[in-house]
Design a protein around this motif. Structure first.
Motif, PDB file in Angstrom:
ATOM      1  N   GLN A   3      -6.004  -7.786   4.720  1.00  0.00           N
ATOM      2  CA  GLN A   3      -7.287  -7.373   5.285  1.00  0.00           C
ATOM      3  C   GLN A   3      -7.537  -5.918   4.912  1.00  0.00           C
ATOM      4  N   LEU A   4      -8.758  -5.629   4.486  1.00  0.00           N
ATOM      5  CA  LEU A   4      -9.128  -4.284   4.039  1.00  0.00           C
ATOM      6  C   LEU A   4     -10.324  -3.799   4.838  1.00  0.00           C
ATOM      7  N   VAL A   5     -10.234  -2.585   5.346  1.00  0.00           N
ATOM      8  CA  VAL A   5     -11.323  -2.009   6.125  1.00  0.00           C
ATOM      9  C   VAL A   5     -11.646  -0.632   5.579  1.00  0.00           C
ATOM     10  N   ALA A  24      -5.303  -1.035   4.759  1.00  0.00           N
ATOM     11  CA  ALA A  24      -4.873  -2.399   4.457  1.00  0.00           C
ATOM     12  C   ALA A  24      -3.887  -2.890   5.507  1.00  0.00           C
ATOM     13  N   SER A  25      -3.954  -4.168   5.793  1.00  0.00           N
ATOM     14  CA  SER A  25      -3.004  -4.774   6.719  1.00  0.00           C
ATOM     15  C   SER A  25      -2.719  -6.192   6.258  1.00  0.00           C
ATOM     16  N   GLY A  26      -1.604  -6.705   6.699  1.00  0.00           N
ATOM     17  CA  GLY A  26      -1.281  -8.091   6.423  1.00  0.00           C
ATOM     18  C   GLY A  26      -0.109  -8.294   5.496  1.00  0.00           C
ATOM     19  N   ALA A  96     -10.671  -2.978  -2.843  1.00  0.00           N
ATOM     20  CA  ALA A  96     -10.144  -4.258  -3.318  1.00  0.00           C
ATOM     21  C   ALA A  96      -8.640  -4.165  -3.501  1.00  0.00           C
ATOM     22  N   ALA A  97      -7.988  -5.324  -3.420  1.00  0.00           N
ATOM     23  CA  ALA A  97      -6.537  -5.380  -3.592  1.00  0.00           C
ATOM     24  C   ALA A  97      -6.167  -6.657  -4.332  1.00  0.00           C
ATOM     25  N   ASP A  98      -5.082  -6.559  -5.064  1.00  0.00           N
ATOM     26  CA  ASP A  98      -4.602  -7.724  -5.806  1.00  0.00           C
ATOM     27  C   ASP A  98      -3.104  -7.599  -6.015  1.00  0.00           C
ATOM     28  N   ARG A  99      -2.428  -8.727  -6.053  1.00  0.00           N
ATOM     29  CA  ARG A  99      -0.973  -8.701  -6.243  1.00  0.00           C
ATOM     30  C   ARG A  99      -0.592  -8.261  -7.650  1.00  0.00           C
ATOM     31  N   TRP A 106     -10.352 -10.009 -11.652  1.00  0.00           N
ATOM     32  CA  TRP A 106     -11.137  -9.851 -10.432  1.00  0.00           C
ATOM     33  C   TRP A 106     -10.195  -9.862  -9.235  1.00  0.00           C
ATOM     34  N   PRO A 107     -10.250  -8.817  -8.414  1.00  0.00           N
ATOM     35  CA  PRO A 107      -9.306  -8.728  -7.300  1.00  0.00           C
ATOM     36  C   PRO A 107      -9.405  -9.895  -6.321  1.00  0.00           C
ATOM     37  N   GLU A 108      -8.289 -10.167  -5.700  1.00  0.00           N
ATOM     38  CA  GLU A 108      -8.204 -11.301  -4.777  1.00  0.00           C
ATOM     39  C   GLU A 108      -8.787 -10.984  -3.404  1.00  0.00           C
ATOM     40  N   TYR A 109      -8.620  -9.732  -2.966  1.00  0.00           N
ATOM     41  CA  TYR A 109      -9.032  -9.361  -1.615  1.00  0.00           C
ATOM     42  C   TYR A 109     -10.062  -8.234  -1.659  1.00  0.00           C
TER      43      TYR A 109
END
Length: 120
Positions: A3-5, A24-26, A96-99, A106-109
């Motif tokens: 989760q990104l805020v 970021a969390s999770g 945005a975040a990605d593994r 394209w980022p996943e989150y």
């Protein structure tokens, strides 16, 4: 899941500065590539900056030399320091975040976005 805020957007005059934050969390923050994108009205979402493990960073041509991306693993937060802002920087900014990568795919989150408005 991640989760990104985002926070820190607002109205600023041309030439001014703003700093955006993305918490970021999770999942383990340090194992993800993090990035910032932006989308102006009527335009496609545009890559702004990225940061990933090892202190690596990468910037879009339009912000190179003016914006700086950094991260704080202890706070699970990535920042975007924006200096010398121009009216054309006006957009909704997304975290945005990605593994794997936020540059080559394209980022996943995604966060919900924060509005940045630069007045002339």
């Amino acid at each position: 899941q991640v989760q990104l805020v985002e926070s820190g957007g607002g109205l600023v005059q041309a030439g001014g500065s703003l700093i955006l934050s993305c918490k970021a969390s999770g999942r383990t923050f340090s194992s993800y590539a993090m990035g910032w994108f932006r989308q102006a009205p009527g335009k496609e979402r545009e890559f702004v900056a990225a940061a990933w493990s090892g202190g690596n960073t990468y910037y879009g041509d339009s912000v190179k030399g003016r914006f700086t991306v950094s991260g704080d693993n202890a706070k699970s937060t990535v920042y975007l320091q924006m200096n010398s802002l121009k009216p054309e920087d006006t957009a909704v900014y997304y975290c945005a975040a990605d593994r794997a990568s936020v540059v080559s795919r394209w980022p996943e989150y995604w966060g919900q976005g924060t509005q940045v408005t630069v007045s002339s």
